[in-house]
Design an enzyme around this catalytic site. Sequence first.
Site, short mmCIF file in Angstrom:
data_model
loop_
_atom_site.label_atom_id
_atom_site.label_comp_id
_atom_site.label_asym_id
_atom_site.label_seq_id
_atom_site.Cartn_x
_atom_site.Cartn_y
_atom_site.Cartn_z
N VAL B 28 0.84 -1.20 0.00
CA VAL B 28 0.00 0.00 0.00
C VAL B 28 0.87 1.25 0.00
CG1 VAL B 28 -1.74 1.31 1.29
CG2 VAL B 28 -1.94 -1.17 1.11
N PRO B 48 11.11 -0.21 8.55
CA PRO B 48 12.21 -1.17 8.65
C PRO B 48 12.45 -1.86 7.31
CG PRO B 48 10.67 -1.44 10.48
CD PRO B 48 10.02 -0.52 9.49
N GLY B 51 10.64 -4.99 5.77
CA GLY B 51 9.25 -4.97 5.31
C GLY B 51 9.06 -4.20 4.01
N ASP B 113 -6.61 1.67 5.42
CA ASP B 113 -7.55 0.68 5.95
C ASP B 113 -8.20 1.10 7.27
OD1 ASP B 113 -8.93 -1.72 5.57
OD2 ASP B 113 -7.61 -2.81 6.93
#
Lengths: 243, 243
Positions: B28, B48, B51, B113
Amino acid sequence: MASDSDASLLVAWQLKNKHVLVVGGGDVASGRIHHVLVAGAKITVVAPQDGLHPVTKWHIDTTPDRITYYDRVFTPADLDGKDFVLTAIDDADASRDIASRCRALKLPVNVADDPPSCDFFFGSQIRKGPLQILISTNGRGPKLANIIRRRIEESIPSHAGEAIERVGTLRERLKARAPGVGGEVGRRRMKWMADLCTAWEIEELASLTDEQMDRMLTEGWEKDVVLSPQDLGVQPAAHSDSE
Amino acid sequence: MASDSDASLLVAWQLKNKHVLVVGGGDVASGRIHHVLVAGAKITVVAPQDGLHPVTKWHIDTTPDRITYYDRVFTPADLDGKDFVLTAIDDADASRDIASRCRALKLPVNVADDPPSCDFFFGSQIRKGPLQILISTNGRGPKLANIIRRRIEESIPSHAGEAIERVGTLRERLKARAPGVGGEVGRRRMKWMADLCTAWEIEELASLTDEQMDRMLTEGWEKDVVLSPQDLGVQPAAHSDSE
């Protein structure tokens, strides 16, 4: 990736509990007031009475709970406590003075008919219930945006507004049943909703009843499948007037 | 007029010289970075390394002049000097903490979200040159917005992007010839441009040459008439490949 002087970031602002200052009360201001009112903001309008457009006057008279009106020209104190500023006055020097004061206060500002002074543009807009569409030419061709808007308007699926409303309700009920933001459950919810929206026609989504939603969640979500409109006996909206 | 809980204010932001913080580096986040980069902003990405989505990594590697990257989680000092904040992380508590800090600083924030935490939504977007379109369901049906976007995409006149670019150039040249913001000359310019855009087809506007613009201004604007495509010998864009 290169930047592009012709690109903007298009976003849909939530204006609930925001306070918008509109400087000017003419034709253009009346359109701004309309957009801002629909989005639920509080508004302060500052404009001498003799320049008020009838529609501006009508908004002021009919929405006293959300519009505060001052019959005078702008003063710098008008910026206090505001979240957005929109000016639509014929005085270019006054407009630019307001814009530079806003810039200093980090207050987003739109100056009608002066793109270089604007933090954001309005473009041309379509609204059908919860469906909203913005057509922007980045200030290059407002009239052309209007012409393109009319062509786009014809291409919007009928019942798109109802379908969005129904899907929004289903999404809320799913979140209540499988709560949590993000993470594994968030991804599973997102995928299930996406599969459903892909498998169903917009006209079918538009006619989804509350009872059918119950079955969709109990027999579908809980078993990790997406039921079809046929499974649920859904009649597409176009044919469901007599239901 | 009543407010409507389903409505937003749709606007096109100018992000030149703005600084956007993106918290998170996943799928996203990579989409957010794309939109913000195209609009010309400076970006700080905090996430980080383990990810990072490959596209996020690619943006960081290929746009070092506009993206500053920190290989760590968010800290409150990251908000200093930023104009917009976008979070796209899986940790709901951390997201809401960032959102409330932004609210306190009056920094506009979007939390992926989690519609209730958002000051603004992205919706689904189309871009064809200077033409940009936002399709918003006000956070109710992102997938449905995508489906509607595809139908709308098919309805956009071919050459709309070129037509907007040409009309934008004409407008700038007209402003140079008849300068001033607002007032009588502003209204006359606006009306003349509107009449032109109404009288001409989009495909004709798209193929307007610089020489034809000169004639349009000298023989049209100066005499307060709108010349027709026939007057100027314009070939619609669809047939002008060999020009």
